[in-house]
Structures are given as C-alpha cells and as structure tokens.
Design a protein around this motif. Structure first.
Motif, PDB file in Angstrom:
ATOM      1  N   TRP A  46      13.933   9.320   6.382  1.00  0.00           N
ATOM      2  CA  TRP A  46      14.496  10.215   7.522  1.00  0.00           C
ATOM      3  C   TRP A  46      13.402  10.919   7.957  1.00  0.00           C
ATOM      4  O   TRP A  46      12.407  11.578   7.094  1.00  0.00           O
ATOM      5  CB  TRP A  46      15.643  10.889   6.670  1.00  0.00           C
ATOM      6  N   ASP A  47      13.400  11.362   9.221  1.00  0.00           N
ATOM      7  CA  ASP A  47      12.431  12.200   9.842  1.00  0.00           C
ATOM      8  C   ASP A  47      13.086  13.292  10.488  1.00  0.00           C
ATOM      9  O   ASP A  47      13.947  12.877  11.219  1.00  0.00           O
ATOM     10  CB  ASP A  47      11.466  11.459  10.699  1.00  0.00           C
TER      11      ASP A  47
ATOM     12  N   GLY B 107       0.804  -1.297  -0.099  1.00  0.00           N
ATOM     13  CA  GLY B 107       0.037   0.007  -0.030  1.00  0.00           C
ATOM     14  C   GLY B 107       0.776   1.408   0.091  1.00  0.00           C
ATOM     15  O   GLY B 107       0.418   2.394   0.366  1.00  0.00           O
ATOM     16  N   VAL B 108       1.897   1.169  -0.647  1.00  0.00           N
ATOM     17  CA  VAL B 108       3.012   2.331  -0.624  1.00  0.00           C
ATOM     18  C   VAL B 108       2.698   2.945  -2.118  1.00  0.00           C
ATOM     19  O   VAL B 108       2.854   2.240  -2.933  1.00  0.00           O
ATOM     20  CB  VAL B 108       4.350   2.045  -0.404  1.00  0.00           C
TER      21      VAL B 108
ATOM     22  N   VAL C  73       8.389   7.075  -3.498  1.00  0.00           N
ATOM     23  CA  VAL C  73       9.902   6.918  -3.648  1.00  0.00           C
ATOM     24  C   VAL C  73      10.372   8.049  -4.167  1.00  0.00           C
ATOM     25  O   VAL C  73      10.185   8.517  -5.076  1.00  0.00           O
ATOM     26  CB  VAL C  73       9.635   5.695  -4.657  1.00  0.00           C
ATOM     27  N   LEU C  74      11.454   8.360  -3.393  1.00  0.00           N
ATOM     28  CA  LEU C  74      12.367   9.324  -3.845  1.00  0.00           C
ATOM     29  C   LEU C  74      13.638   9.168  -4.642  1.00  0.00           C
ATOM     30  O   LEU C  74      14.167   9.787  -5.380  1.00  0.00           O
ATOM     31  CB  LEU C  74      12.854  10.300  -2.468  1.00  0.00           C
TER      32      LEU C  74
ATOM     33  N   VAL D 175      16.235   1.629  -1.647  1.00  0.00           N
ATOM     34  CA  VAL D 175      14.927   2.692  -1.832  1.00  0.00           C
ATOM     35  C   VAL D 175      14.628   3.662  -0.616  1.00  0.00           C
ATOM     36  O   VAL D 175      14.546   3.376   0.286  1.00  0.00           O
ATOM     37  CB  VAL D 175      13.645   1.863  -2.059  1.00  0.00           C
ATOM     38  N   GLN D 176      14.661   4.848  -1.288  1.00  0.00           N
ATOM     39  CA  GLN D 176      14.598   6.016  -0.304  1.00  0.00           C
ATOM     40  C   GLN D 176      13.222   6.406  -0.238  1.00  0.00           C
ATOM     41  O   GLN D 176      12.684   6.753  -1.416  1.00  0.00           O
ATOM     42  CB  GLN D 176      15.710   7.124  -0.441  1.00  0.00           C
ATOM     43  N   LEU D 177      12.449   6.365   0.869  1.00  0.00           N
ATOM     44  CA  LEU D 177      11.137   6.793   0.769  1.00  0.00           C
ATOM     45  C   LEU D 177      10.931   8.100   1.422  1.00  0.00           C
ATOM     46  O   LEU D 177      11.633   8.616   2.269  1.00  0.00           O
ATOM     47  CB  LEU D 177      10.005   5.784   1.432  1.00  0.00           C
ATOM     48  N   HIS D 178       9.740   8.800   1.028  1.00  0.00           N
ATOM     49  CA  HIS D 178       9.640  10.264   1.175  1.00  0.00           C
ATOM     50  C   HIS D 178       9.272  10.328   2.790  1.00  0.00           C
ATOM     51  O   HIS D 178       9.354  11.443   3.474  1.00  0.00           O
ATOM     52  CB  HIS D 178       8.484  10.989   0.524  1.00  0.00           C
ATOM     53  N   THR D 179       8.464   9.614   3.459  1.00  0.00           N
ATOM     54  CA  THR D 179       7.619   9.966   4.847  1.00  0.00           C
ATOM     55  C   THR D 179       7.737   8.812   5.479  1.00  0.00           C
ATOM     56  O   THR D 179       7.832   7.277   5.356  1.00  0.00           O
ATOM     57  CB  THR D 179       6.345  10.146   4.407  1.00  0.00           C
TER      58      THR D 179
END
Length: 94
Positions: A86-87, A21-22, A27-28, A44-48
């Motif tokens: 990252w947050d 469900g992504v 995907v950045l 894979v770097q994700l945005h949130t």
C-alpha cells in the motif's frame, strides 16, 4: 490450496524473494487463508512500493481511506503467491 501446499509455498518464499532482489526485511506479513473465495491463499504484504515493483508490473487500485487520505494498492501474483503493498499519498505504509 491445502494447508500443506501453502506451507510449501511459504517455505519457498525466501528463494522467491532472493530471485527478484526483494530484501527479507521488506516482508511485513505472511497470511494463509483456506477460503474458497480466494484464488491465491498465501498473501505476502510488502513494506514498500519499490519492493513489490521488483517482482514485475503490478495491478493498481486507488481508494480513499476513512480519513480522506488517498491510497494505492499494488498487487502482483508470482509463483502462486499474492503480493500486496500500500502507498499513502506517496509514502509507503503497511
């Protein structure tokens, strides 16, 4: 992981994202590294943070940036791919 194996994993990425469900828009970046030091060569770097948490329970690591900002890295491995997000002080930033 050979380049051919990595290409296969990257080709499977849309199906993996859909299964959890992504949204593809989360995907950045997708990277491949042939380094023997890395256990998983596709990153894979994700945005949130919310997007990566859809994949399951993440490992977290807290760090302080050069500008004294507090950062949390979220990392999880699914289907042979390492996902990271990252947050920064409660706001997701890539």
């Amino acid at each position: 992981m050979t380049l051919n194996q990595a290409i296969t994993k990257i080709a499977e990425l849309p199906m993996i994202l859909k299964r959890y469900g992504v949204a593809p828009e989360d995907v950045l970046n997708v990277e491949y590294s042939a380094s023997a030091a890395h256990q998983f060569n596709v990153l894979v770097q994700l945005h949130t943070k919310d997007a990566i948490q859809k994949l399951g329970v993440c490992d977290t690591e807290n760090t302080i940036g050069y500008d004294d900002a507090r950062w949390t890295q979220f990392r999880i491995v699914k289907d042979g791919i390492s996902f990271v997000s990252w947050d920064r002080e409660g706001e997701a930033i890539a």
